[in-house]
Design a protein around this motif. Structure first.
Motif, PDB file in Angstrom:
ATOM      1  N   GLY A   1       0.343  29.612  -0.915  1.00  0.00           N
ATOM      2  CA  GLY A   1      -0.745  29.820  -1.866  1.00  0.00           C
ATOM      3  C   GLY A   1      -0.534  29.112  -3.191  1.00  0.00           C
ATOM      4  O   GLY A   1       0.512  28.524  -3.446  1.00  0.00           O
TER       5      GLY A   1
ATOM      6  N   GLY B   1      -1.232  29.940  -7.391  1.00  0.00           N
ATOM      7  CA  GLY B   1      -1.568  31.048  -8.269  1.00  0.00           C
ATOM      8  C   GLY B   1      -1.494  30.642  -9.724  1.00  0.00           C
ATOM      9  O   GLY B   1      -0.663  29.826 -10.109  1.00  0.00           O
TER      10      GLY B   1
ATOM     11  N   GLU C   1      -3.847  37.778 -12.825  1.00  0.00           N
ATOM     12  CA  GLU C   1      -3.578  36.641 -11.952  1.00  0.00           C
ATOM     13  C   GLU C   1      -4.845  36.146 -11.257  1.00  0.00           C
ATOM     14  O   GLU C   1      -5.821  36.875 -11.112  1.00  0.00           O
ATOM     15  CB  GLU C   1      -2.510  37.008 -10.926  1.00  0.00           C
ATOM     16  CG  GLU C   1      -3.019  37.775  -9.713  1.00  0.00           C
ATOM     17  CD  GLU C   1      -3.106  39.287  -9.908  1.00  0.00           C
ATOM     18  OE1 GLU C   1      -3.031  39.747 -11.076  1.00  0.00           O
ATOM     19  OE2 GLU C   1      -3.258  39.989  -8.915  1.00  0.00           O
TER      20      GLU C   1
ATOM     21  N   LEU D   1      -5.845  36.001  -4.365  1.00  0.00           N
ATOM     22  CA  LEU D   1      -4.481  36.463  -4.585  1.00  0.00           C
ATOM     23  C   LEU D   1      -4.377  37.989  -4.516  1.00  0.00           C
ATOM     24  O   LEU D   1      -3.375  38.524  -4.047  1.00  0.00           O
ATOM     25  CB  LEU D   1      -4.006  35.970  -5.954  1.00  0.00           C
ATOM     26  CG  LEU D   1      -2.582  35.490  -6.054  1.00  0.00           C
ATOM     27  CD1 LEU D   1      -2.262  34.455  -5.002  1.00  0.00           C
ATOM     28  CD2 LEU D   1      -2.358  34.881  -7.445  1.00  0.00           C
TER      29      LEU D   1
ATOM     30  N   HIS E   1       3.750  40.606  -3.397  1.00  0.00           N
ATOM     31  CA  HIS E   1       2.808  40.645  -4.510  1.00  0.00           C
ATOM     32  C   HIS E   1       3.501  41.122  -5.784  1.00  0.00           C
ATOM     33  O   HIS E   1       3.377  40.515  -6.844  1.00  0.00           O
ATOM     34  CB  HIS E   1       1.622  41.552  -4.170  1.00  0.00           C
ATOM     35  CG  HIS E   1       0.580  41.572  -5.262  1.00  0.00           C
ATOM     36  ND1 HIS E   1       0.477  42.617  -6.151  1.00  0.00           N
ATOM     37  CD2 HIS E   1      -0.352  40.672  -5.627  1.00  0.00           C
ATOM     38  CE1 HIS E   1      -0.489  42.358  -7.019  1.00  0.00           C
ATOM     39  NE2 HIS E   1      -1.024  41.176  -6.712  1.00  0.00           N
TER      40      HIS E   1
END
Ligand code: ADP
Ligand code: MG
Ligand code: MG
Length: 893
Positions: free
Chosen positions: A255, A257, A269, A292, A303
Motif C-alpha cells: 500500500g 499511505g 491517515e 487505509l 494498522h
C-alpha cells in the motif's frame, strides 16, 4: 570516496540531509533504517556520483567490486544468496534522484530469479504460484526496462493466459499456467534481443543498475526535469534492496499511505492498499484498492504499528510524510518515505495546523511496537510555516485550475498567466466580444495580440496565442488582469476561422479548455476547481507581512484606478510601475495621440497635448486616490511612437481596395515615416522625450494637477516620476530638468509641500555600468529587468522566447528561461554592480525592480540579496510576492 553505502551506514550527518549523494529515496531509506530504527528491508545505495561518472565515462572503475562486496554483506544479513537454488535472495533495483520524479525513472523487482532459483523459491515457500508469479513479473520488468522490449509484447501472452484459464483477476491464474507464461516471456526476450534471458544474477544486477542510470536521461525524465526546473546534471542514485513480498499470500499486501490527507490537509491517515499484491499494483489501478482505514479490520496489528510509524515519521520530519509499505505474511515493512507532495489548500492548512502542538499517544491498552519511547510532541514556528508553502501552492488558491488531468490534450505551451478557463474559440477580438454579449464563454485565439485586441481580451475567459513569449503583449496584459493565458503555442496553426494541432482541427465555436498555470490546452470541457483563498492562506500571508516589514516592500504594476485599488486590496504597498502609455491606448485617447504625432505646427501639437493632459489627469487622480499615502511611480511615455499608429499593411490593403480618406492618408504617411527597422531599440523611452520635449512636460503637469487635487481633497499623494530607458547622465539630467520645471511651475505657492521625487529606470546595460554617474541626478532607481535581460542577452523577447527558448532549454544551453527567472550570473551581475555603484554615489539610494521578475520567487530572493528595497509585480501576483519576499528575508537572516 565510496560509490556505495549500506542503508545502515553510520554517516556523519543525518542521511536525510544527504540527498545530493544518496538521492531522496536512498537518503530516507537510510534515515528510516539507521536513525529511526523502522522495519526496512536491508539494502544499499549506489551514489549519484557513480551515475554522473557513468554518464560521462561509462561504468565506473571499481564499482563492480564495491557492489559485489555489498551484495555479500546483504546475503549475510539475510542469510540467503542471490540465485541460490534452494532459498534465493531476491532484490529490487530502484531509481531515486535528489528530487522526487514520480514514475519518471525505472525500478526492477524480484531480481535474482532464474530457472533454478525460482524452484528454490517455490520449495522454500511451498507456493509454486507465488514463485512463478514473481518470476514472470521479473522477466517482463527486466525485458521492458533493461532490454528495451516494448511492454505490449508481454501484455498479450498475459491476457491470453487469463483468457485460457478463464479467471477474473491476475491473482487467480494457476501456478502451472504462470510457469508456462514464464517460458513464453523468455521466448519474447530471445526473439527481441537474440540472446537468452540472462540467468546469472550478477549480470542481471549490473544490467539493472545500468538501466536505472540510463533512465535518468530517458525522454520522460528529461521532459519532467525541464518542467520542474531540475538540473540535468544531478544524476540518480540506485538502491538495491532485499525484496519483501506483498504477493506472498492473502496474509500479505502492499500500500501507499500519507500521514495526513494530501488533498485537504485534514489530520488523520490517508491512503490505499491491496491484499496479495506487489509494488506498482496499487497505483496501476489494475484492481480496486481498499482505503487505509480498512487495514484496521483486515490487519489490526499492522494498522496499529503503521499508525505508530506515521507518528514517528511526522515527529521526525516535522511534516506530512508519504510512504510505501508492504505486508509480508502479516509482517509490516517500510519501503519508502518522503515529505509528501500536497495541494495548495493542504499546504496552507498543514502549515498553520503544525504551528500548534502535535501530540500523538498510542491508543489505550496498545503497546508501542518499536522499542523506543513514543514520539515527542512537536510543532513548527510561524517562520517555518511561511517557508512550507510555495508560489505554486498560493497560485492554486488564487486561481481556478484543471480539476482532472485533461484526456484530450492538444498542446502544452508557455504558461503565461495562471488560472484555467473553458470556452468557445473565437479568432478576432470583435467576434469574441459579440459572442460574450450573447452570453457565451469565450477563449480568444490569436497568433499574437496587440493593443487593438484589448476589448476582445477583456471579453474572453482565457487567451491562447500561437506566437510570443512570457512578456509578449498577451502575457503581460493577461497577467495584469489575472486572466488565464497560454502563449507561444507554436503547434497551433491558425487558418482563418479555425486552428489545427497535428491532424485535429478546432473550428470557431468549438469548446477548448486551457490552464495558464501549466500551459496545457485541451479539446472540449475540462472540469475546473474554483479559486478559494482559505483562512489559513490569509494567516500565512499576515505572518509573511510581519516578517518582511521594513525589509522588503511589495508594490504593484497598475495603470488605472480600479487596478490600483485591486492591488491595494491584495496587499500592495504602492505602485512600482504605472505605464502611462496604457492610458493612451484607450479608444477615446488614441485619436488624440495620433493627432499629436501628425501635428504639422507647434500650435496643433500643443492643442493635442492639452487634450491628453486633461485625460491623463483623471487617470492619475483615480490612481493616487486608490494608493493614498503610498508611493506611486509614474513612468513617462516609453514605447516607440509607431505603436500608436495603425498598421501599414492594413492601410495599404485598404488603399488598394476601398481607398483611404484624407485622415487615413495622413496616418499612412506618419506610419511610414515612423517605421523603424528595430523599434524596440529605436525611438522610444527618454529618446522620445528628447525629440518631443512637450510630451513629458505635459505628462508631469497632468500628474501635478492630479496630486494637487488630491491634496485639496485631504489626501496624501506621494509621487515618484520615472524616466525610462536612460543611457547617460546627461540624458537623465536633461529629462529631469523638464520634469523639475513642470513640477516647479505647477506647485509654486502651494501651502502644503508635495512629495515628489524624480528617478530613472535602469534597464540598459550602459545605465547599469554607469550607475554611479546616473545616481548623481536620480532620486531612485527602478530596475527594468525585462529590457535589461533582452539587451544583455541580445534576445528579442517576443521572437526568441516563443521560438527558441524551448529548444535552448531542451538542449541544456540555458538552465532557465531568463525572462522568467533572472539570470543571476549575467543580468544579475549588472544589477549588483548598479546597486553598488549607485549607492557609492548616494548611500541608501532607494531601489526597486519593476520587471516581470518582480513576481518570480527565485528572482525575488536574488533581489533581496542584492539589497533592493522593493519589488513590483502585477496585482494578482502581489500575494505571491509578499510570500516570496518574506521567504527571502527569512533565508537571508
Ligand atoms: P517509484 O520511485 O517509481 O515509486 P520504487 O523504487 O519506489 O519506484 O518502486 C516501485 C514499486 O516497487 C513501489 O511500489 C515499491 O514499494 C515496490 N518495491 C520497491 N522495492 C521493493 C522491495 N524491496 N520489496 C517489495 N517491493 C518493493
Ligand atoms: Mg516509490
Ligand atoms: Mg522597459
Amino acid at each position: 570516496m565510496p560509490n556505495v553505502y549500506a542503508f545502515d551506514h553510520k554517516h556523519r550527518k543525518a542521511p536525510m540531509e544527504m540527498k545530493d549523494l544518496l538521492g531522496g529515496k536512498g537518503a530516507n531509506l537510510a534515515e528510516m533504517t539507521s536513525v529511526l530504527g523502522l522495519p526496512v528491508p536491508a539494502g544499499f545505495t549506489i551514489t549519484t556520483d557513480a551515475c554522473r561518472a557513468y554518464m560521462h565515462g561509462g561504468w565506473p572503475e571499481g564499482l563492480t567490486g564495491e557492489v559485489e562486496r555489498h551484495v555479500r554483506r546483504l546475503e549475510k544479513a539475510m542469510g540467503k544468496k542471490l540465485g541460490d537454488s534452494s532459498d534465493p535472495l531476491l532484490v529490487s533495483v530502484r531509481s531515486g534522484a535528489k528530487f522526487s520524479m514520480p514514475g519518471m525513472m525505472d525500478t526492477v523487482l524480484n531480481l535474482g530469479l532464474n530457472d533454478a532459483s525460482v524452484k528454490g523459491l517455490a520449495d522454500q515457500t511451498s507456493d509454486d504460484r507465488f514463485a512463478y508469479d514473481s518470476y514472470r513479473r521479473f522477466i517482463s520488468m527486466y525485458g521492458r526496462i533493461v532490454l528495451d522490449i516494448p511492454g505490449e509484447e508481454f501484455d498479450q501472452p498475459f491476457e491470453d493466459a487469463k483468457r485460457v484459464t478463464g479467471v477474473a483477476t491476475d491473482a487467480e491464474i494457476p501456478a502451472g499456467d504462470l510457469a508456462d507464461l514464464c517460458e513464453k516471456y523468455k521466448e519474447v526476450v530471445e526473439r527481441a534481443t537474440g540472446q537468452p534471458f540472462p540467468q546469472e544474477p550478477s549480470d542481471q544486477l549490473q544490467g539493472a543498475i545500468e538501466a536505472v542510470f540510463r533512465s535518468w536521461n530517458g525522454a520522460r525524465a528529461r521532459a519532467y526535469r525541464i518542467r520542474e526546473k531540475i538540473d540535468h546534471e544531478l544524476g540518480t542514485a540506485v538502491n538495491v534492496q532485499a525484496m519483501v513480498f506483498g504477493n506472498r499470500n492473502d496474509n500479505s499486501g502492499t500500500g501507499v499511505g500519507f500521514t495526513r490527507d494530501p488533498a485537504t490537509g485534514a489530520q488523520g491517515e490517508y491512503g490505499d492498499f491491496l491484499v496479495n499484491a506487489q509494488g506498482e499494483d496499487v497505483v496501476a489501478g489494475i484492481r480496486n484498492t481498499l482505503p487505509l482505514s480498512a487495514l484496521q479490520e483486515r490487519f489490526p496489528h499492522v494498522h496499529t504499528e503503521l499508525m505508530e510509524i506515521f507518528a514517528r515519521l511526522e515527529a521526525h520530519y516535522r511534516d506530512m510524510c508519504d510512504t510505501e509499505f508492504t505486508i509480508e505474511d502479516g509482517r509490516l515493512w517500510m519501503l519508502q518515505t518522503r515529505v509528501g507532495k500536497r495541494t495548495g489548500k493542504a499546504a496552507f492548512k498543514m502549515a498553520v495546523d503544525m504551528t500548534k502542538r502535535q501530540d500523538w499517544k498510542p491508543p489505550r491498552g496498545v503497546k508501542l511496537t518499536i522499542d523506543k519511547p513514543a514520539p515527542k510532541p512537536w510543532q513548527i514556528s510561524k517562520e517555518e510555516a511561511i517557508s512550507r508553502v510555495s508560489a505554486d501552492h498560493a497560485d492554486q488558491l488564487l486561481h481556478p485550475q484543471f480539476a482532472v488531468r485533461p484526456s484530450n490534450l492538444l498542446t502544452k505551451a508557455l504558461a503565461a498567466s495562471p488560472g484555467a478557463a473553458v470556452g468557445k474559440v473565437y479568432f478576432t477580438a470583435d467576434e469574441a466580444v459579440a459572442a460574450a454579449e450573447r452570453g457565451e464563454a469565450v477563449i480568444l485565439v490569436r497568433s499574437e495580440t496587440s493593443p487593438e485586441d484589448v476589448h476582445g481580451m477583456i471579453a474572453a475567459q482565457g487567451i491562447l496565442t500561437s506566437r510570443g513569449g512570457l512578456v509578449s503583449h498577451a502575457a503581460v496584459v493577461a497577467r495584469g488582469w489575472g486572466k488565464p493565458a497560454v502563449v507561444g503555442a507554436e503547434k497551433v496553426r491558425i487558418t482563418g476561422r479555425s486552428f489545427s494541432v497535428g491532424d485535429i482541427t478546432v473550428a470557431e465555436g468549438d469548446v477548448i479548455s486551457l490552464d495558464g498555470g501549466s500551459g496545457e490546452v485541451a479539446l472540449g470541457e475540462v472540469a475546473l476547481s474554483p479559486a478559494e483563498p482559505t483562512e489559513e492562506f490569509q494567516s500565512v500571508l499576515k505572518w509573511a507581512d510581519s516578517v518582511r516589514k521594513g525589509k522588503m516592500a511589495v508594490r504593484a504594476n497598475a495603470d488605472n484606478g480600479p487596478d490600483a485599488a485591486n492591488a491595494r486590496r491584495l496587499g500592495a504597498e504602492g505602485i512600482g510601475l504605472c505605464r502611462t502609455e496604457h492610458m493612451f491606448l484607450a479608444d477615446d485617447r488614441l485619436p488624440i495621440v495620433r493627432r499629436m504625432i501628425l501635428a504639422e505646427t507647434p500650435e496643433e501639437e500643443d492643442a493635442a497635448l492639452e487634450e491628453l493632459r486633461e485625460a491623463q489627469k483623471l487617470d492619475f487622480v483615480a490612481i493616487l486616490e486608490a494608493m493614498d499615502n503610498l508611493p506611486v511611480t509614474v513612468r513617462l511615455l516609453d514605447p516607440p511612437l509607431h505603436e500608436f499608429l495603425p498598421s501599414i499593411e492594413e492601410l495599404e490593403l485598404k488603399a488598394a481596395t476601398s481607398g483611404l480618406d484624407a485622415e487615413e492618408q495622413k496616418l499612412l504617411g506618419a506610419a511610414k515615416e515612423w517605421r523603424e527597422v528595430n523599434p524596440m531599440l529605436g525611438t522610444r523611452g527618454v529618446r522620445l522625450g528628447v525629440i518631443k520635449p512637450g510630451l513629458y512636460a505635459m505628462q508631469v503637469r497632468a500628474l501635478m494637477e492630479a496630486a494637487k487635487e488630491r491634496l485639496a481633497a485631504g489626501g496624501k499623494p506621494r509621487v515618484e516620476v520615472m524616466i525610462p530607458l536612460t543611457v547617460t547622465r546627461e540624458e537623465l539630467a536633461l529629462a529631469r530638468s523638464w520634469v523639475a520645471g513642470a513640477v516647479e511651475s505647477e506647485t509654486a505657492g502651494l501651502r502644503r509641500k508635495l512629495d515628489v521625487t524624480i528617478g530613472t529606470m535602469i534597464e540598459t546595460p550602459r545605465a547599469a555600468v554607469r550607475a554611479d554617474e546616473i545616481a548623481e541626478v536620480a532620486d531612485f532607481f527602478s530596475f527594468g529587468t525585462n529590457d535589461l535581460t533582452q539587451m544583455t542577452f541580445g534576445f528579442s523577447r517576443d521572437d526568441v522566447e516563443g521560438r527558441m527558448m524551448a529548444a535552448y532549454l531542451e538542449a541544456g544551453l540555458l538552465k532557465r528561461n531568463p525572462f522568467e527567472t533572472i539570470d543571476q550570473p549575467g543580468v544579475g551581475q549588472l544589477v549588483l554592480d548598479a546597486v553598488a555603484r549607485g549607492r557609492a554615489t548616494v548611500p541608501g539610494l532607494k531601489m526597486g525592480v519593476c520587471g516581470e521578475h518582480g513576481g518570480d520567487p527565485e528572482s525575488i530572493a536574488f533581489f533581496r540579496r542584492a539589497g533592493l528595497d522593493y519589488v513590483s509585480c502585477s496585482p494578482f501576483r502581489v500575494p505571491i510576492a509578499r510570500l516570496a519576499a518574506a521567504q527571502a528575508v527569512l533565508a537571508d537572516g
